[in-house]
Design a protein around this motif. Sequence first.
Motif, mmCIF file in Angstrom:
data_model
loop_
_atom_site.group_PDB
_atom_site.id
_atom_site.type_symbol
_atom_site.label_atom_id
_atom_site.label_comp_id
_atom_site.label_asym_id
_atom_site.label_seq_id
_atom_site.Cartn_x
_atom_site.Cartn_y
_atom_site.Cartn_z
ATOM 1 N N PHE A 134 41.468 61.467 93.550
ATOM 2 C CA PHE A 134 40.126 61.163 93.399
ATOM 3 C C PHE A 134 39.545 62.298 92.800
ATOM 4 O O PHE A 134 38.059 61.869 92.091
ATOM 5 C CB PHE A 134 39.482 61.153 94.969
ATOM 6 N N GLU A 135 39.942 63.354 92.597
ATOM 7 C CA GLU A 135 39.204 64.463 91.722
ATOM 8 C C GLU A 135 39.533 64.515 90.370
ATOM 9 O O GLU A 135 38.806 65.040 89.594
ATOM 10 C CB GLU A 135 39.609 65.580 92.332
ATOM 11 N N GLN B 28 39.439 58.036 80.312
ATOM 12 C CA GLN B 28 37.884 58.636 80.609
ATOM 13 C C GLN B 28 37.504 59.699 79.709
ATOM 14 O O GLN B 28 36.757 59.612 79.202
ATOM 15 C CB GLN B 28 37.725 58.817 81.951
ATOM 16 N N LEU B 29 38.367 60.637 79.559
ATOM 17 C CA LEU B 29 38.134 61.891 78.852
ATOM 18 C C LEU B 29 37.628 61.604 77.480
ATOM 19 O O LEU B 29 36.867 62.108 76.767
ATOM 20 C CB LEU B 29 39.222 62.933 78.976
ATOM 21 N N LEU B 30 38.524 60.591 76.783
ATOM 22 C CA LEU B 30 38.432 60.056 75.432
ATOM 23 C C LEU B 30 37.034 59.016 75.321
ATOM 24 O O LEU B 30 36.839 58.759 74.089
ATOM 25 C CB LEU B 30 39.452 59.365 75.106
ATOM 26 N N GLY B 31 36.607 58.556 76.570
ATOM 27 C CA GLY B 31 35.506 57.655 76.451
ATOM 28 C C GLY B 31 35.860 56.267 76.374
ATOM 29 O O GLY B 31 35.014 55.493 75.829
ATOM 30 N N VAL C 25 47.056 53.834 85.668
ATOM 31 C CA VAL C 25 46.668 53.430 86.894
ATOM 32 C C VAL C 25 45.228 54.513 87.577
ATOM 33 O O VAL C 25 44.445 53.856 88.263
ATOM 34 C CB VAL C 25 47.728 53.874 87.995
ATOM 35 N N LEU C 26 45.316 55.769 87.188
ATOM 36 C CA LEU C 26 44.277 56.417 87.539
ATOM 37 C C LEU C 26 43.017 55.793 86.903
ATOM 38 O O LEU C 26 41.839 55.994 87.621
ATOM 39 C CB LEU C 26 44.399 58.005 87.180
ATOM 40 N N ASN C 27 43.128 55.516 85.852
ATOM 41 C CA ASN C 27 41.824 54.873 84.981
ATOM 42 C C ASN C 27 41.402 53.371 85.946
ATOM 43 O O ASN C 27 40.292 53.032 86.161
ATOM 44 C CB ASN C 27 42.251 54.472 83.743
ATOM 45 N N LEU C 28 42.233 52.610 86.318
ATOM 46 C CA LEU C 28 42.078 51.501 87.163
ATOM 47 C C LEU C 28 41.345 51.877 88.425
ATOM 48 O O LEU C 28 40.429 50.899 88.753
ATOM 49 C CB LEU C 28 43.341 50.582 87.435
ATOM 50 N N LYS D 204 32.694 49.374 91.547
ATOM 51 C CA LYS D 204 34.062 49.139 92.213
ATOM 52 C C LYS D 204 35.178 49.326 91.126
ATOM 53 O O LYS D 204 34.833 49.204 89.907
ATOM 54 C CB LYS D 204 34.135 47.954 92.951
ATOM 55 N N PRO D 205 36.289 49.767 91.695
ATOM 56 C CA PRO D 205 37.146 50.022 90.868
ATOM 57 C C PRO D 205 38.057 48.678 90.254
ATOM 58 O O PRO D 205 37.617 47.655 90.949
ATOM 59 C CB PRO D 205 38.309 50.572 91.580
#
Length: 381
Positions: free
Chosen positions: A29-30, A36-39, A220-223, A232-233
């Motif tokens: 969760f953290e 995401q880091l690359l946008g 998976v973390l991105n999903l 929502k995810p």
Amino acid sequence: MSMSDTKEFKSQLNNMISDPDFLYLQDTFEKESFFQLLGFGHRELVHSAFISWLVSPTSSLNLGTFPLKRFLYYICEENVLGAETDLSFAKIESEDLRLEEMEVATEVGESAIDPSTGEKLSGRFDLYLTNDMMRIVVENKVLARENKDQTDTYTKILNNLDDSFDYELKVFLSADRTVQPKCPEFIHVDYQGLYDYVIAPCLNHPKVSTANKNLLEQYVLNLRLVHRGVNKPMAKVNDELCISIYNKYKEVLDEIYDAVKNETPEERKVKTSSSTRTSKIPWRDVYSRLNEEEKKLESTYGNVITEAEVDLTTGHILFEGKEYSSLSSSAIAAVNSIKGEDYTDRYNGWAFWSLVYPDGTKKKLTDVRSEIALDMAQEEE
């Protein structure tokens, strides 16, 4: 709460927040994924490119046709609306479709003349999979909805191209299952199913390399993460882990819920209109509702009928004199008994086994689970 109860509660709470599973869940969760880091978190092009790598038989994932078979199984057997196709589980698992020859591309442009109007129609398919026998086109929607008549236009283009295939599948992949295709010829699937039926089995495959497993885990973390503008995810990927933690620390978690909301999870009503996949109840909730006349399992694989039996006390599966702790491990054993011990592909036990009722009728365990989940939701309401 007495002093001794308070001490026990604190001890259990300490055990929970020190539990490796709980710490792993907290850590996910953290974290931010590198997408995401690359946008690129919700960029459709990125998702299409990743899925192309995932299902391509010749990609560096090195799992051959395994991911593609799982993708086909989801499209043809477990899609959102239960649409039927000519491709059965047995056909997908056979060698007839020559899936090893499938070529996978993204952003493929095609055009055709509409014979009824003379108008030139143009389209760009997000994913385009072909071999000599089959074509699969995928329209991928992450944030956007379908453009005006987009799937209808794509259908007209495909119908008027100068080629033909034994099998053609038109697929609409959405992050939100309420976003549906306008053309009924498109089969609706979602990212939750992509995770459940394709990504998760690949993560657990014994042949996946450490590097590729890391890539899958990042995706998976991105999903799982909720992005800006999305409430929502794209997929719930920690359900089993959450259930495991809850079952392990039920008393302390119920106490917390009771203190915060004055209610425990058992007292909260299930919303049957929710977009949550209600069929994803654990195996124990299914076998606990079976009786002595409803414990026989059967499967037909490679034209060979295999039989097994459910131990209604433990939920273990008895197959050829051996006991297996899960549906999937028993399915693997059944396949190995036919194809040999060196055959290491993984199988979804829910989809592999059918329950045989006393009158001889058979029903896939996936369907049995869905019916029981619905019954449980209605009971709680």
